[in-house]
Design an enzyme around this catalytic site. Structure first.
Site, PDB file in Angstrom:
ATOM      1  N   GLU A  52       0.860  -1.188   0.000  1.00 23.45           N
ATOM      2  CA  GLU A  52       0.000   0.000   0.000  1.00 23.45           C
ATOM      3  C   GLU A  52       0.893   1.234   0.000  1.00 23.45           C
ATOM      4  OE1 GLU A  52      -3.018   0.457   2.988  1.00 23.45           O
ATOM      5  OE2 GLU A  52      -3.498  -1.670   2.957  1.00 23.45           O
ATOM      6  N   ASP A  63      -5.825   8.069   9.691  1.00 24.06           N
ATOM      7  CA  ASP A  63      -4.431   7.829  10.034  1.00 24.06           C
ATOM      8  C   ASP A  63      -4.094   8.317  11.437  1.00 24.06           C
ATOM      9  OD1 ASP A  63      -3.884   6.741   7.540  1.00 24.06           O
ATOM     10  OD2 ASP A  63      -3.564   8.711   6.654  1.00 24.06           O
TER      11      ASP A  63
END
Length: 267
Positions: A52, A63
């Site tokens: 990724e 995140d």
């Protein structure tokens, strides 16, 4: 033409023959694109099965602090999307490991869905993961991805209902990504009592490979998650942190050793 165009994410899992895939995440442009390029080559050489690659974004809601900081450093360096695509186009001539673009929906909308998908396809990406895109809004993006043979990876949250899981599984391409924790990336793994039941439910309702991420960082975490019978393990913050720590060494030796140690932990 890119070497990896014929190696889909779905086919990668078929080739693994039930071995657990290593799916590391790094952020493009942290601390610069030449380090990112070298890191991608190291990951491919040291046994990453799928990678990724995060596209830096100013408001990365999913995140945690480590990946947010990486995104912030890349943006401060004025890393542009087209620069990332240029680097990816070069590196996909050299590696066979499929790359998944990890980005937020705003960036896709700003560029235009068809334009965005065309660009990542031409660069050599094989998949796309958009953490803030709800199932109810995927239809246009899903259609464009299918036409371009970009596998759109869908997420299942830790609190997603069984009915909704079934709907997600009906649309899943390549693999499906189960979030192990409520919260953001980089949190400590919390092996809650319902995670195994959730995995069993997903496995009973689809043949599509299942990957699990969020909070996996130690050898103990890896072994625990692998024992749940998943098809792949996603590790983001741990790889991002190790890459940043290693980036003063042009050979990224610490990063290479870390990747080797993680791969060796997988059975």
């Amino acid at each position: 033409m890119s070497m990896i165009l014929n190696i889909s994410i779905a086919n990668t899992f078929l080739e693994l023959k039930k071995k657990c895939a290593l799916v590391p995440f790094i952020t493009a442009g942290d601390p610069n694109l030449s380090v990112t390029k070298e890191a991608l080559k190291i990951l491919a050489a040291e046994g990453a099965d799928i990678i990724e690659l995060g596209i830096p974004y100013s408001d990365p809601l999913a995140d945690g602090p480590t990946i947010q900081a990486a995104s912030s450093r890349a943006l401060k360096n004025n890393i542009k999307f087209n620069d990332i695509l240029g680097m990816v186009a070069e590196v996909t001539q050299e590696i066979e490991t499929p790359l998944i673009a990890f980005t937020y929906y705003n960036l896709i909308i700003n560029l235009g869905i068809e334009n965005f998908i065309l660009k990542i396809k031409q660069a050599g990406f094989r998949g796309l993961l958009v953490p803030d895109l709800p199932l109810e809004e995927i239809f246009i993006l899903e259609e464009v991805c299918k036409q371009s043979k970009i596998e759109l990876i869908l997420l299942i949250g830790p609190n997603t209902s069984e009915d909704r899981i079934k709907k997600i599984l009906q649309r899943a391409q390549g693999c499906v990504y189960l979030i192990s924790n409520t919260g953001v990336t980089g949190m400590k793994l919390d092996p809650s009592k319902n995670i195994q039941a959730r995995i069993n439910f997903i496995k009973a309702n689809t043949q599509i490979p299942l990957i699990v991420g969020f909070g996996i960082s130690t050898p103990q975490d890896i072994q625990l998650v692998q024992s749940w019978g998943v098809d792949g393990i996603v590790m983001g913050s741990a790889f991002v942190k190790k890459l940043f720590e290693s980036s003063t060494d042009k050979n990224l030796n610490q990063f290479k050793q870390y990747c080797q140690s993680v791969k060796n932990t997988l059975i």
